[in-house]
Design a protein around this motif. Structure first.
Motif, PDB file in Angstrom:
ATOM      1  N   PHE A  39       0.562  -1.045  -0.051  1.00 16.91           N
ATOM      2  CA  PHE A  39      -0.366   0.089  -0.069  1.00 16.91           C
ATOM      3  C   PHE A  39       0.869   1.484   0.446  1.00 16.91           C
ATOM      4  O   PHE A  39       0.361   2.395  -0.998  1.00 16.91           O
ATOM      5  N   SER A  40       2.094   0.884   0.472  1.00 13.02           N
ATOM      6  CA  SER A  40       3.073   2.356   0.885  1.00 13.02           C
ATOM      7  C   SER A  40       3.315   2.811  -0.532  1.00 13.02           C
ATOM      8  O   SER A  40       3.206   3.804  -1.067  1.00 13.02           O
ATOM      9  N   LYS A  41       3.686   2.314  -1.373  1.00 13.58           N
ATOM     10  CA  LYS A  41       3.692   2.047  -3.151  1.00 13.58           C
ATOM     11  C   LYS A  41       2.467   2.165  -4.308  1.00 13.58           C
ATOM     12  O   LYS A  41       2.716   3.456  -4.598  1.00 13.58           O
ATOM     13  N   ALA A  42       1.923   1.441  -3.876  1.00 20.24           N
ATOM     14  CA  ALA A  42       0.628   1.471  -5.201  1.00 20.24           C
ATOM     15  C   ALA A  42      -0.341   2.430  -4.517  1.00 20.24           C
ATOM     16  O   ALA A  42      -0.470   2.924  -5.361  1.00 20.24           O
ATOM     17  N   VAL A  43      -0.707   3.280  -3.342  1.00 21.55           N
ATOM     18  CA  VAL A  43      -1.791   3.851  -3.409  1.00 21.55           C
ATOM     19  C   VAL A  43      -0.969   5.027  -3.667  1.00 21.55           C
ATOM     20  O   VAL A  43      -1.693   5.842  -4.124  1.00 21.55           O
ATOM     21  N   LYS A  44       0.058   4.900  -3.431  1.00 19.64           N
ATOM     22  CA  LYS A  44       0.424   6.226  -3.293  1.00 19.64           C
ATOM     23  C   LYS A  44       0.668   7.301  -4.891  1.00 19.64           C
ATOM     24  O   LYS A  44       0.752   8.223  -5.732  1.00 19.64           O
ATOM     25  N   SER A  45      -0.010   5.399  -5.524  1.00 22.65           N
ATOM     26  CA  SER A  45       0.191   6.003  -7.379  1.00 22.65           C
ATOM     27  C   SER A  45      -0.840   6.251  -7.889  1.00 22.65           C
ATOM     28  O   SER A  45      -2.095   5.792  -8.043  1.00 22.65           O
ATOM     29  N   SER A  46      -1.655   7.540  -7.601  1.00 18.73           N
ATOM     30  CA  SER A  46      -2.980   7.871  -8.311  1.00 18.73           C
ATOM     31  C   SER A  46      -3.166   7.346  -9.714  1.00 18.73           C
ATOM     32  O   SER A  46      -4.523   7.273  -9.519  1.00 18.73           O
ATOM     33  N   PRO A  47      -2.593   6.965 -11.231  1.00 23.73           N
ATOM     34  CA  PRO A  47      -3.255   6.246 -11.789  1.00 23.73           C
ATOM     35  C   PRO A  47      -3.847   5.278 -11.288  1.00 23.73           C
ATOM     36  O   PRO A  47      -4.495   4.365 -12.180  1.00 23.73           O
ATOM     37  N   PHE A  48      -2.273   4.581 -10.887  1.00 20.10           N
ATOM     38  CA  PHE A  48      -3.088   3.053 -10.425  1.00 20.10           C
ATOM     39  C   PHE A  48      -4.771   3.130  -9.452  1.00 20.10           C
ATOM     40  O   PHE A  48      -5.271   2.147 -10.122  1.00 20.10           O
ATOM     41  N   VAL A  49      -4.550   4.288  -8.850  1.00 17.57           N
ATOM     42  CA  VAL A  49      -6.354   4.495  -7.855  1.00 17.57           C
ATOM     43  C   VAL A  49      -7.076   4.345  -9.172  1.00 17.57           C
ATOM     44  O   VAL A  49      -8.103   3.995  -9.128  1.00 17.57           O
ATOM     45  N   LYS A  55      -1.986  -4.746 -18.263  1.00 19.69           N
ATOM     46  CA  LYS A  55      -0.705  -4.734 -18.689  1.00 19.69           C
ATOM     47  C   LYS A  55      -1.146  -3.111 -18.230  1.00 19.69           C
ATOM     48  O   LYS A  55       0.487  -2.769 -17.980  1.00 19.69           O
ATOM     49  N   LEU A  56      -1.746  -1.816 -18.068  1.00 20.26           N
ATOM     50  CA  LEU A  56      -1.576  -0.182 -17.887  1.00 20.26           C
ATOM     51  C   LEU A  56      -1.288  -0.511 -15.868  1.00 20.26           C
ATOM     52  O   LEU A  56      -0.048  -0.382 -15.241  1.00 20.26           O
ATOM     53  N   VAL A  57      -0.991  -2.169 -15.031  1.00 17.57           N
ATOM     54  CA  VAL A  57      -0.771  -2.273 -13.684  1.00 17.57           C
ATOM     55  C   VAL A  57       0.641  -2.749 -14.053  1.00 17.57           C
ATOM     56  O   VAL A  57       1.403  -2.155 -13.004  1.00 17.57           O
ATOM     57  N   HIS A  58       1.272  -3.260 -14.867  1.00 19.92           N
ATOM     58  CA  HIS A  58       2.481  -3.773 -15.036  1.00 19.92           C
ATOM     59  C   HIS A  58       3.350  -2.210 -15.677  1.00 19.92           C
ATOM     60  O   HIS A  58       4.471  -2.388 -15.541  1.00 19.92           O
ATOM     61  N   GLU A  59       2.818  -1.946 -16.614  1.00 17.61           N
ATOM     62  CA  GLU A  59       2.797   0.416 -16.603  1.00 17.61           C
ATOM     63  C   GLU A  59       3.412   0.957 -15.494  1.00 17.61           C
ATOM     64  O   GLU A  59       4.203   1.472 -15.521  1.00 17.61           O
ATOM     65  N   ILE A  60       2.317   1.003 -14.731  1.00 19.98           N
ATOM     66  CA  ILE A  60       1.998   1.931 -13.352  1.00 19.98           C
ATOM     67  C   ILE A  60       3.510   1.240 -12.423  1.00 19.98           C
ATOM     68  O   ILE A  60       3.446   2.331 -11.558  1.00 19.98           O
ATOM     69  N   VAL A 115      -6.107   7.871 -15.825  1.00 18.80           N
ATOM     70  CA  VAL A 115      -4.942   7.356 -15.746  1.00 18.80           C
ATOM     71  C   VAL A 115      -3.988   7.543 -16.718  1.00 18.80           C
ATOM     72  O   VAL A 115      -3.999   7.729 -18.355  1.00 18.80           O
ATOM     73  N   ARG A 116      -2.536   7.506 -16.039  1.00 20.01           N
ATOM     74  CA  ARG A 116      -1.721   7.914 -17.314  1.00 20.01           C
ATOM     75  C   ARG A 116      -0.726   7.177 -16.692  1.00 20.01           C
ATOM     76  O   ARG A 116       0.001   6.973 -15.834  1.00 20.01           O
ATOM     77  N   THR A 117       0.368   7.128 -17.870  1.00 16.77           N
ATOM     78  CA  THR A 117       1.613   5.790 -17.700  1.00 16.77           C
ATOM     79  C   THR A 117       2.259   7.429 -18.262  1.00 16.77           C
ATOM     80  O   THR A 117       2.306   7.488 -19.036  1.00 16.77           O
ATOM     81  N   THR A 118       3.902   7.343 -18.197  1.00 19.04           N
ATOM     82  CA  THR A 118       4.657   8.278 -18.623  1.00 19.04           C
ATOM     83  C   THR A 118       5.470   7.341 -19.438  1.00 19.04           C
ATOM     84  O   THR A 118       5.765   8.216 -20.346  1.00 19.04           O
ATOM     85  N   THR A 119       5.021   6.179 -19.946  1.00 20.26           N
ATOM     86  CA  THR A 119       5.200   5.694 -20.684  1.00 20.26           C
ATOM     87  C   THR A 119       4.247   4.644 -22.067  1.00 20.26           C
ATOM     88  O   THR A 119       3.860   4.752 -21.364  1.00 20.26           O
ATOM     89  N   ARG A 120       4.578   4.902 -23.136  1.00 18.60           N
ATOM     90  CA  ARG A 120       3.444   4.017 -24.269  1.00 18.60           C
ATOM     91  C   ARG A 120       4.428   2.598 -24.521  1.00 18.60           C
ATOM     92  O   ARG A 120       5.412   2.873 -24.652  1.00 18.60           O
ATOM     93  N   LEU A 121       3.348   1.930 -24.183  1.00 16.79           N
ATOM     94  CA  LEU A 121       2.836   0.286 -23.749  1.00 16.79           C
ATOM     95  C   LEU A 121       3.406   0.245 -25.901  1.00 16.79           C
ATOM     96  O   LEU A 121       2.601   0.263 -25.558  1.00 16.79           O
ATOM     97  N   LEU A 122       4.993  -0.300 -25.701  1.00 14.75           N
ATOM     98  CA  LEU A 122       4.857  -1.279 -26.811  1.00 14.75           C
ATOM     99  C   LEU A 122       4.634  -2.904 -27.172  1.00 14.75           C
ATOM    100  O   LEU A 122       4.096  -3.332 -26.042  1.00 14.75           O
ATOM    101  N   PRO A 123       4.427  -3.294 -28.292  1.00 12.21           N
ATOM    102  CA  PRO A 123       3.829  -4.400 -27.900  1.00 12.21           C
ATOM    103  C   PRO A 123       4.709  -5.080 -27.308  1.00 12.21           C
ATOM    104  O   PRO A 123       6.319  -5.066 -27.778  1.00 12.21           O
TER     105      PRO A 123
END
Length: 400
Positions: free
Chosen positions: A196-206, A314-319, A382-390
């Motif tokens: 939770f200390s890592k995931a909840v701080k990520s507003s895109p994940f929320v 896949k966004l979980v893996h990116e975020i 929901v925002r990511t810093t990088t665009r997920l490539l195939p």
């Protein structure tokens, strides 16, 4: 290639169980005398199961036991919990054993999903390509159950469910060598990483969790009462199965072309468009009960479920950072498939109970469309810093 086949076989068999759960289990419940709200509660048990089973299993796999040790134990527990359902007719015992069965089964699924996403990210497999076999399994099993029901009656599908669970146990033994033989804490040096200390701080994940919560809640009327609604429109079991399968075919097509879609737009944009089409889907079912319109609306299942599911996984893996990704998938399942579906089923179960008959179900789809609108708003965060490539592109880049 062998890894791809093993994952494909697992999803082929595993998802087959949901054809029973979604298309025919509500009709079976009605046939043994359960009230509409009791049917809703049983489907709530089915959606509470991933909410409990997935995060607890992935947390336990991180802190205590290796996934390779857990998976077969969970499936055996699922089978033992299912057996009483073959003879029980009382509501509360059915609900208890059904919940335990699906919680164990969803826990096993979460272990497979987490490893499959990781293997996909490094190019060993394409997650969407192995997962599409689950949709094919749903397609085949729903047709088979339609034939079973017409020939042997609705109770025959209970034995189909048992056959699927036993088959899952056999296939899981093939996938098991690909799972980690260490817990997550052991793999990271012996200390458990706080989630939770890592995931909840990520507003895109929320915001991602909120998006999938609204998405699942909007599907609740469809998953709970759609077959009953079609039945009361004088559709037969084969026609009902065919209608569900149109949605599954749309889903399969999306899984096949998803890699190409990712080349032209980001995962967050895919999620946003998918939520817009979700709201449109329920609005169409509210407007018309004309058979061709209902059948055409099923094509939107490829977006309301297919692209939403793939993009969110896949966004979980990116975020999230690597140390909490697996548990992030567990919480995506818990909040999206679990909490969202439970809240939706409670709401729609209450509304259906006050309805005169199942022909008033279209009124519920209007509410579904409104709920999906909140999902559209959440998806904007929901925002990511990088665009997920195939995944194949990621593999090529890692080799350079």
């Amino acid at each position: 290639m062998r890894l791809h086949i093993h994952y494909s076989l697992y999803y082929l068999i595993s998802v087959s169980l949901y054809a029973f759960l979604l298309a025919f289990f509500p009709i079976h419940c009605e046939s043994i005398g359960f009230e509409p709200f009791e049917i809703a509660l049983l489907t709530i048990a089915a959606t509470l199961a991933p909410m409990v089973g997935a995060p607890l299993t992935l947390h336990f796999a991180h802190t205590h036991a290796a996934p390779a040790r857990l998976i077969l134990m969970l499936i055996v527990c699922a089978i033992l919990s299912y057996l009483p359902l073959l003879s029980l007719m009382s509501f509360w015992p059915c609900m208890f054993f059904w919940f335990v069965c699906l919680a164990c089964k969803r826990g096993a699924d979460s272990l497979i999903d987490a490893q499959a996403i990781r293997d996909s990210a490094v190019g060993k497999i394409l997650f969407e390509r192995v997962r599409l076999w689950g949709s094919i399994g749903f397609l085949i099993s729903s047709i088979g159950m339609g034939l079973f029901v017409r020939r042997f009656g609705i109770a025959s599908v209970l034995y189909f469910g048992l056959l699927v669970l036993v088959s899952i146990l056999l296939i899981a033994s093939l996938v098991r060598p690909s799972l980690s033989t260490q817990s997550g804490a052991q793999s990271s040096g012996g200390t458990a990483t706080p989630f939770f200390s890592k995931a909840v701080k990520s507003s895109p994940f929320v915001f991602l969790l909120l998006t999938m919560l609204f998405n699942s809640a909007s599907h609740a009327a469809y998953y709970t009462y759609f077959s009953l609604y079609l039945s009361h429109l004088n559709w037969g079991p084969i026609e009902i199965a065919a209608c569900w399968n149109i949605g599954v075919l749309a889903e399969i097509i999306i899984f096949i072309v998803f890699q190409r879609i990712c080349r032209h737009m980001s995962l967050e944009r895919i999620l946003q468009i998918s939520m817009i089409l979700t709201a449109l889907r329920w609005a169409i079912l509210f407007i018309s009960d004309y058979t061709p319109v209902i059948l055409c609306s099923q094509l939107l299942h490829g977006f309301s479920y297919g692209t939403c599911y793939l993009a969110s996984m896949k966004l979980v893996h990116e975020i999230l950072p690597d140390s909490v990704r697996d548990r992030g998938l567990g919480w995506l399942t818990a909040v999206g498939l679990g909490l969202g579906s439970i809240l939706g089923r409670l709401l729609f179960g209450h509304l259906a109970q006050s309805s005169a008959d199942y022909t008033e179900i279209p009124q519920l789809f209007l509410i579904s469309s409104l709920i999906a609108l909140f999902g559209i708003l959440a998806s904007l965060g929901v925002r990511t810093t990088t665009r997920l490539l195939p995944d194949s592109t990621l593999l090529q880049e890692s080799k350079q």
